[in-house]
Design a protein around this motif. Structure first.
Motif, PDB file in Angstrom:
ATOM      1  N   VAL A 139       0.858  -1.182   0.000  1.00 30.22           N
ATOM      2  CA  VAL A 139       0.000   0.000   0.000  1.00 30.22           C
ATOM      3  C   VAL A 139       0.892   1.229   0.000  1.00 30.22           C
ATOM      4  N   ASN A 140       0.962   1.904  -1.165  1.00 31.83           N
ATOM      5  CA  ASN A 140       1.733   3.138  -1.278  1.00 31.83           C
ATOM      6  C   ASN A 140       0.800   4.315  -1.045  1.00 31.83           C
ATOM      7  N   LEU A 141       0.793   4.826   0.172  1.00 28.89           N
ATOM      8  CA  LEU A 141      -0.088   5.916   0.542  1.00 28.89           C
ATOM      9  C   LEU A 141       0.727   7.084   1.079  1.00 28.89           C
ATOM     10  N   LYS A 142       0.146   8.254   0.969  1.00 26.67           N
ATOM     11  CA  LYS A 142       0.747   9.451   1.559  1.00 26.67           C
ATOM     12  C   LYS A 142       0.317   9.523   3.018  1.00 26.67           C
ATOM     13  N   GLY A 143       0.917   8.676   3.865  1.00 24.68           N
ATOM     14  CA  GLY A 143       0.552   8.617   5.265  1.00 24.68           C
ATOM     15  C   GLY A 143      -0.032   7.269   5.628  1.00 24.68           C
ATOM     16  N   THR A 144      -0.476   7.137   6.879  1.00 28.44           N
ATOM     17  CA  THR A 144      -1.074   5.899   7.343  1.00 28.44           C
ATOM     18  C   THR A 144      -2.522   5.796   6.879  1.00 28.44           C
ATOM     19  N   ARG A 145      -3.121   4.633   7.095  1.00 25.92           N
ATOM     20  CA  ARG A 145      -4.523   4.440   6.713  1.00 25.92           C
ATOM     21  C   ARG A 145      -5.429   5.409   7.466  1.00 25.92           C
ATOM     22  N   GLU A 146      -5.189   5.536   8.768  1.00 20.48           N
ATOM     23  CA  GLU A 146      -6.025   6.428   9.567  1.00 20.48           C
ATOM     24  C   GLU A 146      -5.919   7.872   9.089  1.00 20.48           C
ATOM     25  N   GLN A 147      -4.703   8.291   8.730  1.00 22.33           N
ATOM     26  CA  GLN A 147      -4.530   9.664   8.247  1.00 22.33           C
ATOM     27  C   GLN A 147      -5.236   9.887   6.918  1.00 22.33           C
ATOM     28  N   VAL A 148      -5.143   8.925   6.027  1.00 23.50           N
ATOM     29  CA  VAL A 148      -5.788   9.068   4.719  1.00 23.50           C
ATOM     30  C   VAL A 148      -7.308   9.102   4.862  1.00 23.50           C
ATOM     31  N   LEU A 149      -7.858   8.239   5.719  1.00 21.85           N
ATOM     32  CA  LEU A 149      -9.309   8.178   5.888  1.00 21.85           C
ATOM     33  C   LEU A 149      -9.865   9.411   6.595  1.00 21.85           C
ATOM     34  N   SER A 150      -9.033  10.092   7.351  1.00 19.80           N
ATOM     35  CA  SER A 150      -9.509  11.241   8.120  1.00 19.80           C
ATOM     36  C   SER A 150      -9.324  12.565   7.396  1.00 19.80           C
ATOM     37  N   LYS A 151      -8.730  12.564   6.200  1.00 22.19           N
ATOM     38  CA  LYS A 151      -8.434  13.811   5.503  1.00 22.19           C
ATOM     39  C   LYS A 151      -9.268  13.933   4.235  1.00 22.19           C
ATOM     40  N   SER A 152      -9.462  15.183   3.797  1.00 20.62           N
ATOM     41  CA  SER A 152     -10.047  15.416   2.482  1.00 20.62           C
ATOM     42  C   SER A 152      -8.979  15.164   1.416  1.00 20.62           C
ATOM     43  N   ILE A 153      -9.399  15.112   0.160  1.00 20.93           N
ATOM     44  CA  ILE A 153      -8.453  14.782  -0.897  1.00 20.93           C
ATOM     45  C   ILE A 153      -7.377  15.855  -1.053  1.00 20.93           C
ATOM     46  N   TYR A 154      -7.733  17.116  -0.761  1.00 26.69           N
ATOM     47  CA  TYR A 154      -6.737  18.185  -0.862  1.00 26.69           C
ATOM     48  C   TYR A 154      -5.756  18.159   0.308  1.00 26.69           C
ATOM     49  N   GLU A 155      -6.171  17.602   1.430  1.00 31.41           N
ATOM     50  CA  GLU A 155      -5.251  17.408   2.543  1.00 31.41           C
ATOM     51  C   GLU A 155      -4.419  16.152   2.375  1.00 31.41           C
ATOM     52  N   GLU A 156      -4.967  15.180   1.665  1.00 32.43           N
ATOM     53  CA  GLU A 156      -4.273  13.902   1.474  1.00 32.43           C
ATOM     54  C   GLU A 156      -3.205  13.981   0.395  1.00 32.43           C
ATOM     55  N   LEU A 157      -3.492  14.677  -0.714  1.00 33.82           N
ATOM     56  CA  LEU A 157      -2.630  14.654  -1.893  1.00 33.82           C
ATOM     57  C   LEU A 157      -2.236  16.071  -2.285  1.00 33.82           C
ATOM     58  N   PRO A 158      -1.157  16.204  -3.094  1.00 32.08           N
ATOM     59  CA  PRO A 158      -0.809  17.522  -3.631  1.00 32.08           C
ATOM     60  C   PRO A 158      -1.953  18.078  -4.490  1.00 32.08           C
ATOM     61  N   GLU A 159      -1.981  19.385  -4.645  1.00 27.83           N
ATOM     62  CA  GLU A 159      -3.107  20.036  -5.314  1.00 27.83           C
ATOM     63  C   GLU A 159      -3.265  19.573  -6.758  1.00 27.83           C
ATOM     64  N   ASN A 160      -2.134  19.436  -7.501  1.00 25.76           N
ATOM     65  CA  ASN A 160      -2.248  19.036  -8.905  1.00 25.76           C
ATOM     66  C   ASN A 160      -2.790  17.616  -9.038  1.00 25.76           C
ATOM     67  N   VAL A 161      -2.361  16.713  -8.157  1.00 26.32           N
ATOM     68  CA  VAL A 161      -2.860  15.331  -8.206  1.00 26.32           C
ATOM     69  C   VAL A 161      -4.318  15.284  -7.764  1.00 26.32           C
ATOM     70  N   ALA A 162      -4.665  16.060  -6.725  1.00 26.29           N
ATOM     71  CA  ALA A 162      -6.051  16.092  -6.259  1.00 26.29           C
ATOM     72  C   ALA A 162      -6.991  16.608  -7.349  1.00 26.29           C
ATOM     73  N   ASN A 163      -6.584  17.662  -8.044  1.00 28.28           N
ATOM     74  CA  ASN A 163      -7.414  18.189  -9.141  1.00 28.28           C
ATOM     75  C   ASN A 163      -7.575  17.161 -10.256  1.00 28.28           C
ATOM     76  N   LEU A 164      -6.483  16.446 -10.584  1.00 26.29           N
ATOM     77  CA  LEU A 164      -6.547  15.431 -11.635  1.00 26.29           C
ATOM     78  C   LEU A 164      -7.495  14.306 -11.244  1.00 26.29           C
ATOM     79  N   LEU A 165      -7.389  13.808  -9.993  1.00 22.44           N
ATOM     80  CA  LEU A 165      -8.262  12.718  -9.562  1.00 22.44           C
ATOM     81  C   LEU A 165      -9.713  13.163  -9.476  1.00 22.44           C
ATOM     82  N   LEU A 166      -9.965  14.392  -8.975  1.00 23.51           N
ATOM     83  CA  LEU A 166     -11.339  14.876  -8.912  1.00 23.51           C
ATOM     84  C   LEU A 166     -11.962  14.991 -10.296  1.00 23.51           C
ATOM     85  N   SER A 167     -11.200  15.499 -11.247  1.00 18.78           N
ATOM     86  CA  SER A 167     -11.701  15.603 -12.617  1.00 18.78           C
ATOM     87  C   SER A 167     -12.001  14.223 -13.194  1.00 18.78           C
TER      88      SER A 167
END
Length: 515
Positions: free
Chosen positions: A168-196
């Motif tokens: 599991v290649n994640l930006k943080g632990t499972r708990e951190q990823v589940l507790s954050k919004s996508i903009y808090e979890e990932l860089p802005e450019n990646v978050a915008n790409l995934l949202l689109s």
């Protein structure tokens, strides 16, 4: 609650209905109790009189009518009989209703049948639970063997669930990823790409792909994500680590760019060097021509002629290298000027007629009468193509004939015309194994040809590039084999023993110029 409702509830009970039938008997018991109390606890004289009046030996009918006890008991009996009729009339509709309901009810299953159904339901439930458990175990095993990242996200991109996979290649632990919004979890450019991509997948109800990179533990990791909708507002994201492939692609792209830069630099160098070599070569040829005009001995004239012939061959090679280098480096441009087609072909035949005559070859050309006399294009490049192809036809034809045929057709574009040339010879032809690579640079049909006939193998390669720059294509037919790029609708109409070279170029026509 109203009295009417109480009445309905009272008569709804089967026990209450049957108790009503006891009312007449209770009334009789009450009457007998009253009479008994009066007889045994009342005045003795009155009792004696009553007994005397009730003596059966006294047959007077008036005595019975005048006896109050007899009258009371008779009246009580009549009231009881009346109550019976009234109660029966009241309860009769409810009895009929209960009988009708009983008759309308379906036959109830037996107890054993109910037990069998219950056992079957329990067995089916156990089988379903077992299959569900088996499917869950298979899914868990499959996910645990996967190296991909499997996430469930909502329409806003927030991670709702993370599947347990091998890596599991994640930006943080499972708990951190589940507790954050996508903009808090990932860089802005990646978050915008995934949202689109998520919005596109939800709108189209299809799987959408995207690639992105993340900085995980100090290294750049590339992911290829497949995002698929699983409901109206949730998607499943499966991301695969493609870092090795991406690095290979980037290395290959850099190597390709470096190779193209090196090729361009080489072509520019050759173009410059060819130009520098051709200038002194022209000086040598001019001086040799001047020397040939002076008084020379026969031996000296032979030496000068050798210099001139060798210089012409060398100059031709230099010109070919220069043209090829210009084409490779993109420096060669096609001109657009009006010229007379007949003049170009006649000039080529005049230039090569001496070589054809020396070998006893009949050189001819034919232009279809529908072809415009004057066209707009690059006459010098057309002349160069014809010199290369017709010169090769003469070179590889020991004897016989060489012909040039021209026809054409109008194109759908305004004021555009397609000229088709066919150069046919009766020479040695080209074998099938060599015809495929004939238009490649520095290539000849056979290595022995260069030793016997000379040449660099650049003539046809240059001709192909020039034809391509003029919007056309070139191909060859020999002994039933075809090389190059013939059009899809082309069919051979010539029968030859040697070879026939075809090429098509696009030229402009002026509608105000006569045919």
């Amino acid at each position: 609650m109203s009295s009417q409702d109480l009445t309905k509830r009272f008569f709804a009970s089967k026990i209450s209905i049957y108790w009503l039938l006891l009312i007449p008997f209770v009334w009789q018991l009450i009457g007998l109790s009253i009479v008994s109390s009066y007889l045994f606890f009342g005045n003795n004289g009155e009792v004696a009189k009553l007994l005397q009046n009730s003596n059966p030996l006294n047959n007077s009918p008036n005595n019975s009518l005048n006896n109050p006890i007899v009258l009371f008991l008779g009246l009580n009996l009549l009231i009881s009989v009346g109550l019976v009729f009234v109660i029966v009339k009241i309860i009769r509709p409810y009895l009929e209703l209960n009988i009708a309901k009983k008759n309308s009810l379906p036959d109830c299953p037996t107890l054993s049948h109910n037990l069998e159904n219950r056992q079957k339901i329990e067995d089916d439930l156990k089988d379903s639970q077992a299959k569900l458990k088996e499917a869950y175990m298979e899914q868990s095993t499959l996910l645990s063997a996967m190296t991909d990242v499997v996430l469930v996200r909502n329409a806003e991109g927030r991670c709702l669930k993370i599947a347990t996979t091998k890596n599991v290649n994640l930006k943080g632990t499972r708990e951190q990823v589940l507790s954050k919004s996508i903009y808090e979890e990932l860089p802005e450019n990646v978050a915008n790409l995934l949202l689109s991509t998520i919005q596109k997948a939800l709108a189209s109800k299809q799987i959408i792909n995207c690639d992105y990179s993340l900085d995980i533990d100090g290294r750049e990791v590339w992911f290829a994500s497949n995002i698929s909708p699983i409901s109206d507002d949730t998607v499943i994201q499966i991301s695969r680590d493609i870092t090795e492939r991406k690095l290979s692609e980037m290395a290959l792209a850099k190597a390709k760019e470096a190779a193209e830069a090196a090729t361009k630099a080489k072509s520019e160098f050759l173009a410059n060097m060819s130009h520098e070599i051709r200038t002194p070569m022209n000086g040598v040829l001019v001086m040799a021509q001047l020397l040939a005009t002076t008084e020379l001995t026969e031996e000296q004239e032979e030496f000068v002629q050798t210099i001139l012939e060798s210089g012409d061959v060398l100059l031709t090679i230099i010109n070919d290298i220069l043209d090829f280098s210009k084409i490779e480096s993109g420096m060669l441009k096609i001109e657009k000027r009006a010229y007379i087609l007949e003049e170009i072909i006649s000039s080529v035949n005049s230039l090569l007629r001496g070589q054809a005559r020396d070998k006893g070859i009949d050189l001819q050309h034919t232009i279809h009468p529908d072809v415009p006399c004057q066209v707009i294009g690059d006459s010098s490049r057309l002349r160069q193509i014809l010199i290369n192809i017709v010169g090769n036809a003469i070179k590889f034809t020991p004897q016989g004939n060489v012909s040039v045929m021209v026809n054409g057709s109008s194109l759908t574009e305004n004021d555009q015309y397609a000229l088709q040339f066919a150069v046919t010879d009766s020479g040695i032809g080209i074998t099938g194994e060599h015809i495929v690579s004939l238009f490649q640079a520095f290539t000849q049909a056979d290595t022995s040809i260069s030793r016997r006939y000379g040449g660099t193998g650049l003539g046809l390669a240059i001709s192909k590039r020039l034809v391509g720059l003029m919007g056309g294509t070139i191909w060859v037919e020999s002994f039933g084999k075809v090389g190059g790029d013939p059009p899809d609708n082309w069919k051979s109409s010539l029968v030859t023993q040697g070879a026939t070279f075809y090429f098509v170029i696009h030229v402009g026509i002026d509608s105000q110029i006569g045919q």
